[in-house]
Write a protein that holds these residues in place. Structure first.
Motif, PDB file in Angstrom:
ATOM      1  N   ARG A 230     -60.394 -42.821  15.594  1.00 61.05           N
ATOM      2  CA  ARG A 230     -59.578 -43.849  16.256  1.00 61.05           C
ATOM      3  C   ARG A 230     -58.250 -43.974  15.519  1.00 61.05           C
ATOM      4  O   ARG A 230     -58.010 -44.956  14.823  1.00 61.05           O
ATOM      5  CB  ARG A 230     -60.315 -45.175  16.292  1.00 61.05           C
ATOM      6  CG  ARG A 230     -61.531 -45.142  17.202  1.00 61.05           C
ATOM      7  CD  ARG A 230     -61.982 -46.548  17.527  1.00 61.05           C
ATOM      8  NE  ARG A 230     -62.926 -46.554  18.614  1.00 61.05           N
ATOM      9  CZ  ARG A 230     -62.600 -46.637  19.900  1.00 61.05           C
ATOM     10  NH1 ARG A 230     -61.346 -46.715  20.257  1.00 61.05           N
ATOM     11  NH2 ARG A 230     -63.532 -46.651  20.830  1.00 61.05           N
ATOM     12  N   PRO A 231     -57.368 -42.977  15.696  1.00 58.25           N
ATOM     13  CA  PRO A 231     -56.068 -43.029  15.024  1.00 58.25           C
ATOM     14  C   PRO A 231     -55.055 -43.858  15.825  1.00 58.25           C
ATOM     15  O   PRO A 231     -55.220 -44.075  17.024  1.00 58.25           O
ATOM     16  CB  PRO A 231     -55.628 -41.569  14.993  1.00 58.25           C
ATOM     17  CG  PRO A 231     -56.197 -41.033  16.271  1.00 58.25           C
ATOM     18  CD  PRO A 231     -57.552 -41.715  16.405  1.00 58.25           C
TER      19      PRO A 231
ATOM     20  N   SER B 214     -58.045 -37.929  24.768  1.00 58.55           N
ATOM     21  CA  SER B 214     -57.499 -39.169  24.238  1.00 58.55           C
ATOM     22  C   SER B 214     -57.850 -40.279  25.213  1.00 58.55           C
ATOM     23  O   SER B 214     -57.422 -40.249  26.377  1.00 58.55           O
ATOM     24  CB  SER B 214     -55.984 -39.066  24.076  1.00 58.55           C
ATOM     25  OG  SER B 214     -55.445 -40.292  23.649  1.00 58.55           O
ATOM     26  N   ASP B 215     -58.645 -41.238  24.767  1.00 59.28           N
ATOM     27  CA  ASP B 215     -59.133 -42.318  25.623  1.00 59.28           C
ATOM     28  C   ASP B 215     -59.745 -41.796  26.922  1.00 59.28           C
ATOM     29  O   ASP B 215     -59.524 -42.339  28.003  1.00 59.28           O
ATOM     30  CB  ASP B 215     -58.022 -43.329  25.924  1.00 59.28           C
ATOM     31  CG  ASP B 215     -57.681 -44.184  24.718  1.00 59.28           C
ATOM     32  OD1 ASP B 215     -58.557 -44.340  23.838  1.00 59.28           O
ATOM     33  OD2 ASP B 215     -56.551 -44.709  24.661  1.00 59.28           O
TER      34      ASP B 215
ATOM     35  N   ASP C 204     -50.390 -47.629  19.854  1.00 57.62           N
ATOM     36  CA  ASP C 204     -51.713 -48.254  19.860  1.00 57.62           C
ATOM     37  C   ASP C 204     -52.769 -47.302  19.295  1.00 57.62           C
ATOM     38  O   ASP C 204     -52.571 -46.095  19.223  1.00 57.62           O
ATOM     39  CB  ASP C 204     -52.123 -48.630  21.284  1.00 57.62           C
ATOM     40  CG  ASP C 204     -51.252 -49.727  21.862  1.00 57.62           C
ATOM     41  OD1 ASP C 204     -50.746 -50.556  21.076  1.00 57.62           O
ATOM     42  OD2 ASP C 204     -51.070 -49.741  23.093  1.00 57.62           O
ATOM     43  N   VAL C 205     -53.897 -47.866  18.940  1.00 58.94           N
ATOM     44  CA  VAL C 205     -55.048 -47.075  18.507  1.00 58.94           C
ATOM     45  C   VAL C 205     -55.670 -46.430  19.736  1.00 58.94           C
ATOM     46  O   VAL C 205     -55.801 -47.062  20.784  1.00 58.94           O
ATOM     47  CB  VAL C 205     -56.080 -47.979  17.792  1.00 58.94           C
ATOM     48  CG1 VAL C 205     -57.356 -47.221  17.493  1.00 58.94           C
ATOM     49  CG2 VAL C 205     -55.474 -48.540  16.510  1.00 58.94           C
ATOM     50  N   VAL C 206     -56.027 -45.152  19.624  1.00 59.57           N
ATOM     51  CA  VAL C 206     -56.679 -44.433  20.725  1.00 59.57           C
ATOM     52  C   VAL C 206     -58.015 -43.886  20.243  1.00 59.57           C
ATOM     53  O   VAL C 206     -58.245 -43.750  19.041  1.00 59.57           O
ATOM     54  CB  VAL C 206     -55.803 -43.269  21.259  1.00 59.57           C
ATOM     55  CG1 VAL C 206     -54.495 -43.780  21.802  1.00 59.57           C
ATOM     56  CG2 VAL C 206     -55.580 -42.214  20.196  1.00 59.57           C
TER      57      VAL C 206
ATOM     58  N   ILE D 280     -55.938 -37.284  10.911  1.00 63.06           N
ATOM     59  CA  ILE D 280     -56.983 -38.034  11.603  1.00 63.06           C
ATOM     60  C   ILE D 280     -58.305 -37.739  10.912  1.00 63.06           C
ATOM     61  O   ILE D 280     -58.708 -36.593  10.811  1.00 63.06           O
ATOM     62  CB  ILE D 280     -57.028 -37.629  13.088  1.00 63.06           C
ATOM     63  CG1 ILE D 280     -55.704 -38.006  13.737  1.00 63.06           C
ATOM     64  CG2 ILE D 280     -58.202 -38.290  13.780  1.00 63.06           C
ATOM     65  CD1 ILE D 280     -55.519 -37.415  15.098  1.00 63.06           C
ATOM     66  N   PRO D 281     -58.972 -38.756  10.382  1.00 62.77           N
ATOM     67  CA  PRO D 281     -60.240 -38.502   9.709  1.00 62.77           C
ATOM     68  C   PRO D 281     -61.270 -37.950  10.683  1.00 62.77           C
ATOM     69  O   PRO D 281     -61.300 -38.345  11.830  1.00 62.77           O
ATOM     70  CB  PRO D 281     -60.649 -39.875   9.183  1.00 62.77           C
ATOM     71  CG  PRO D 281     -59.911 -40.843  10.010  1.00 62.77           C
ATOM     72  CD  PRO D 281     -58.654 -40.156  10.462  1.00 62.77           C
TER      73      PRO D 281
END
Length: 99
Positions: A7-8, A30-31, A52-54, A92-93
């Motif tokens: 969720r980056p 993505s989303d 925003d967070v996606v 991005i983890p």
């Protein structure tokens, strides 16, 4: 298949998502919207951020084994981080689960 999720926060504007060491085919979402398909020959995809967070999902499809030649013993899958515009500060983890 292996599903990597994160969720980056994608900065506003147009960016390049880079899968730094993908050795199979990866479908990127993505989303829930398909961004495209990445592989070792074309590891970059365009992504539009809003700040925003996606929910970013990378579904890696196993394309088989290397069982002969100079590639024998090489690891496969998504081995490196997923970056935004090749910046490690935006890495991005990765969290892995199997499907």
């Amino acid at each position: 298949m292996v599903l990597h999720t994160a969720r980056p926060r994608i900065p506003a504007g147009e960016h390049r998502l880079v899968l730094t060491d993908v050795r199979d085919r990866a479908l990127v979402f993505s989303d829930g919207t398909v961004l495209g398909v990445a592989d070792s020959g074309d590891p970059e995809l365009p992504v539009r951020g809003t700040g925003d967070v996606v929910r970013l999902e990378v579904l890696v499809e196993n394309l088989g084994r290397v069982n002969y030649g100079p590639g024998i013993g090489r690891h496969k899958g998504l081995l490196g981080p997923v970056l935004v515009d090749r910046r490690t500060g935006c890495a991005i983890p990765r969290r892995t689960g199997t499907t």
